[in-house]
Design an enzyme around this catalytic site. Structure first.
Site, PDB file in Angstrom:
ATOM      1  N   ASP A 127      -5.193  -2.663  -6.236  1.00 58.62           N
ATOM      2  CA  ASP A 127      -5.900  -3.662  -7.040  1.00 58.62           C
ATOM      3  C   ASP A 127      -5.457  -5.032  -6.565  1.00 58.62           C
ATOM      4  O   ASP A 127      -4.296  -5.221  -6.179  1.00 58.62           O
ATOM      5  CB  ASP A 127      -5.579  -3.493  -8.525  1.00 58.62           C
ATOM      6  CG  ASP A 127      -6.188  -2.225  -9.112  1.00 58.62           C
ATOM      7  OD1 ASP A 127      -7.263  -1.816  -8.643  1.00 58.62           O
ATOM      8  OD2 ASP A 127      -5.592  -1.661 -10.043  1.00 58.62           O
ATOM      9  N   ASP A 158     -13.815  -0.998  -8.657  1.00 61.08           N
ATOM     10  CA  ASP A 158     -13.880  -1.137 -10.113  1.00 61.08           C
ATOM     11  C   ASP A 158     -15.103  -1.947 -10.539  1.00 61.08           C
ATOM     12  O   ASP A 158     -15.770  -1.611 -11.518  1.00 61.08           O
ATOM     13  CB  ASP A 158     -12.610  -1.809 -10.644  1.00 61.08           C
ATOM     14  CG  ASP A 158     -11.352  -0.992 -10.384  1.00 61.08           C
ATOM     15  OD1 ASP A 158     -11.443   0.239 -10.248  1.00 61.08           O
ATOM     16  OD2 ASP A 158     -10.270  -1.609 -10.308  1.00 61.08           O
TER      17      ASP A 158
END
Length: 184
Positions: A127, A158
Site C-alpha cells: 500500500d 484497492d
C-alpha cells in the site's frame, strides 16, 4: 473466424482488457514504490497536509484487519480465487450487448488480481497512497469521532475494487429491469 457473436467477444474483451490494464498499472506502481520508497519510514509529500506516498506492507485484509495473523494468507488466497470464479460466472451470464457491466466486473477482478499477486509473491499487499489531514479543526473532529485523522493507506488495486463495487451496487439499485432476462 470465430462463431462467437461479436457482442459476446466485445463483452469478454472489455472485461479482459480492463482487468489486464489494472493489473499492470497496479503491479508497476507497487514495484516503483518498493524500489523507491523506504518501507515504513520514508514519505513523499504530494499535497502538503493532505496526501503523500508511503511504503506499507499490509499482511491483512482491508484496513489491516487480521494483519500479522500467519493463517490469514491461507484465507485470502482461496477467497480471491472463489471471488474471481464468481465474477467470471457473472460475466458469462450477462447479456452479450452490455458494455458497462463487463467494465465494472473487470475493475473488481483486476483489483482483486493485483492484490492476489502481491499476496502470492510477497505474502502481503503493498500500500502506498496515504490521505490524511493536518488541519487542526478537521483533525480534532476526526480524532474525536473516528479515532484517526487519516485513511488507511491503499493502492491502485484497492481503488479499482472500490470503484467497481460502487458501480456494481449502483447498477443493481438503479439499473434493474434494464435488460430482459434470458429465457431458458
Amino acid at each position: 473466424m470465430s462463431d462467437t457473436p461479436l457482442y459476446a467477444q466485445r463483452k469478454t474483451g472489455l472485461f479482459v482488457g480492463l482487468t489486464a490494464l489494472l493489473v499492470v498499472l497496479d503491479q508497476l506502481s507497487k514495484w516503483w514504490v518498493r524500489e523507491n520508497i523506504a518501507l515504513g519510514s520514508e514519505r513523499v509529500e504530494v499535497i502538503p497536509g493532505l496526501f503523500e506516498l508511503v511504503h506499507v506492507e499490509n499482511t491483512g485484509a482491508a484496513f489491516g484487519m487480521l494483519s500479522g495473523q500467519s493463517w490469514a494468507m491461507w484465507l485470502f488466497i482461496p477467497f480471491t480465487v472463489i471471488a474471481g470464479l464468481v465474477l467470471v460466472s457473472m460475466l458469462r451470464d450477462l447479456p452479450d450487448d452490455v458494455v458497462l457491466e463487463p467494465l465494472v466486473l473487470g475493475s473488481i477482478f483486476g483489483g482483486a488480481m493485483g492484490n492476489f499477486l502481491d499476496r502470492v509473491r510477497v505474502q502481503g499487499v503493498t500500500d502506498f497512497l496515504r490521505v490524511y489531514t493536518e488541519q487542526p479543526d478537521i483533525q480534532a473532529f476526526l480524532l474525536k469521532n473516528l479515532g484517526s485523522a487519516e485513511w488507511p493507506s491503499f493502492n491502485v488495486a484497492d481503488i479499482a475494487i472500490v470503484v467497481g463495487v460502487t458501480c456494481f451496487v449502483a447498477i443493481e439499485i438503479f439499473g434493474r429491469g434494464r435488460h430482459p432476462q434470458k429465457e431458458g
